[in-house]
Motif scaffolding. Structure first.
Motif, PDB file in Angstrom:
ATOM      1  N   LYS A  54       9.648   7.862 -14.654  1.00  0.00           N
ATOM      2  CA  LYS A  54       9.157   6.648 -15.308  1.00  0.00           C
ATOM      3  C   LYS A  54      10.386   5.863 -15.733  1.00  0.00           C
ATOM      4  N   ALA A  85       4.899  -2.781 -14.386  1.00  0.00           N
ATOM      5  CA  ALA A  85       5.365  -2.621 -13.005  1.00  0.00           C
ATOM      6  C   ALA A  85       6.870  -2.823 -12.980  1.00  0.00           C
ATOM      7  N   ASP A 102       3.256   8.551  -3.361  1.00  0.00           N
ATOM      8  CA  ASP A 102       2.047   9.231  -3.827  1.00  0.00           C
ATOM      9  C   ASP A 102       1.001   8.204  -4.233  1.00  0.00           C
ATOM     10  N   ASP A 103      -0.234   8.476  -3.922  1.00  0.00           N
ATOM     11  CA  ASP A 103      -1.375   7.610  -4.266  1.00  0.00           C
ATOM     12  C   ASP A 103      -1.270   6.211  -3.669  1.00  0.00           C
ATOM     13  N   ASN A 104      -0.387   6.023  -2.678  1.00  0.00           N
ATOM     14  CA  ASN A 104      -0.223   4.711  -2.026  1.00  0.00           C
ATOM     15  C   ASN A 104       0.057   3.597  -3.026  1.00  0.00           C
ATOM     16  N   THR A 105       0.843   3.889  -4.052  1.00  0.00           N
ATOM     17  CA  THR A 105       1.191   2.929  -5.092  1.00  0.00           C
ATOM     18  C   THR A 105       1.957   1.755  -4.483  1.00  0.00           C
ATOM     19  N   ASP A 132       7.971   0.803  -8.221  1.00  0.00           N
ATOM     20  CA  ASP A 132       6.569   0.594  -7.861  1.00  0.00           C
ATOM     21  C   ASP A 132       5.772  -0.071  -8.985  1.00  0.00           C
ATOM     22  N   SER A 133       4.521  -0.380  -8.687  1.00  0.00           N
ATOM     23  CA  SER A 133       3.680  -1.115  -9.635  1.00  0.00           C
ATOM     24  C   SER A 133       3.204  -0.263 -10.798  1.00  0.00           C
ATOM     25  N   ASP A 134       3.445   1.047 -10.764  1.00  0.00           N
ATOM     26  CA  ASP A 134       3.111   1.922 -11.890  1.00  0.00           C
ATOM     27  C   ASP A 134       4.312   2.182 -12.790  1.00  0.00           C
ATOM     28  N   TYR A 146       7.331   3.418 -11.880  1.00  0.00           N
ATOM     29  CA  TYR A 146       8.163   4.561 -11.503  1.00  0.00           C
ATOM     30  C   TYR A 146       9.310   4.126 -10.597  1.00  0.00           C
ATOM     31  N   ASN A 177       0.813  -1.215   0.000  1.00  0.00           N
ATOM     32  CA  ASN A 177       0.000   0.000   0.000  1.00  0.00           C
ATOM     33  C   ASN A 177       0.854   1.276   0.000  1.00  0.00           C
ATOM     34  N   GLY A 178       2.110   1.161  -0.434  1.00  0.00           N
ATOM     35  CA  GLY A 178       2.955   2.325  -0.624  1.00  0.00           C
ATOM     36  C   GLY A 178       3.671   2.852   0.602  1.00  0.00           C
TER      37      GLY A 178
END
Length: 190
Positions: free
Chosen positions: A121, A130, A82-85, A101-103, A105, A62-63
Motif C-alpha cells: 500500500k 488511487a 490481482d483482481d484485474n485492478t 493501481d487504482s486501489d 498499491y 483491466n489490470g
C-alpha cells in the motif's frame, strides 16, 4: 504517449482507447514513421514505459501488463494484476517495473521476466485512493508517487545487497488529484 531514445534514434509509443500499441521511429527531427503495432490488450491502455534492454511495457484499465519486444525475434509476455485492478501509472528503475493501481498499491516486477517481487500500500492506509502518477530517477534510484487525494511520497530504491524500497517522506502537494509528476535533478529530498 512516451518518447524515448535507443541507440541514438528517437522513438514514440502511443496507446489508448484503441487498445493497440503503436511504435514510431523518428526519421528526421519531429517526423515519425510507424514501424510496428502490437495487439493484445482487452482494456484501454493507460500507461506505457520503455525498458532500455528493448522492451515496451504497457498497462491497461483491466489490470493487464504486456511486455512488447522492439526486436520482433522475441515474443511478447502478458501478466495481470490481482483482481484485474486498473493500472494508473508505471515507471522503470534499473531492471524493475513499478506499477501504481487504482486501489493505491505499488507493485514491483523484475524485467524482463515480470516476476512480482513486492506489493505494498503506497500512501494512506485509512482512506481509499488511487495511485495516479509516478516518476523516477535512474541516477539517484528515487521514485515519487502521487495519488488522487493530492499526496506525494518520495521513495528510495535500494539495489545492493538486494532489492528493497524505502519510503522517505510524504507530503500533501495539491488539493486535488496529482495527474503528472516530473523529476528534475537527482535530490532525494522535497
Amino acid at each position: 504517449m512516451r518518447h524515448f531514445t535507443m541507440n541514438g534514434r528517437g522513438f514514440l509509443v502511443t496507446g489508448g482507447y484503441s487498445r493497440i500499441v503503436n511504435l514510431y521511429r523518428e526519421e528526421v527531427p519531429s517526423e515519425f514513421e510507424l514501424i510496428s503495432h502490437f495487439k493484445g490488450h482487452t482494456g484501454d491502455i493507460t500507461a506505457a514505459v520503455h525498458e532500455r534492454a528493448g522492451w515496451i511495457i504497457t498497462g491497461s484499465e483491466n489490470g493487464e501488463i504486456f511486455e512488447w519486444p522492439i526486436d520482433t525475434a522475441f515474443k511478447s509476455r502478458k501478466i495481470n494484476l490481482d483482481d484485474n485492478t486498473p493500472i494508473e501509472c508505471m515507471t522503470i528503475v534499473d531492471h524493475f517495473l513499478f506499477v501504481g493501481d487504482s486501489d493505491g498499491y505499488l507493485t514491483i516486477f523484475n524485467v524482463p521476466n515480470l516476476d512480482e517481487i513486492a506489493h505494498t500500500k503506497a500512501h494512506l492506509e485509512s482512506v481509499p485512493y488511487a495511485l495516479s502518477a509516478i516518476c523516477s530517477s535512474e541516477v539517484s534510484k528515487i521514485i515519487v508517487t502521487g495519488d488522487n487525494l493530492g499526496y506525494i511520497r518520495l521513495w528510495k530504491v535500494n539495489l545492493i545487497p538486494s532489492f528493497s524500497i524505502q519510503p522517505i517522506e510524504m507530503v500533501r502537494a495539491h488539493d486535488g488529484e496529482v495527474t503528472n509528476l516530473t523529476m528534475i535533478g537527482n535530490s532525494s529530498q522535497f
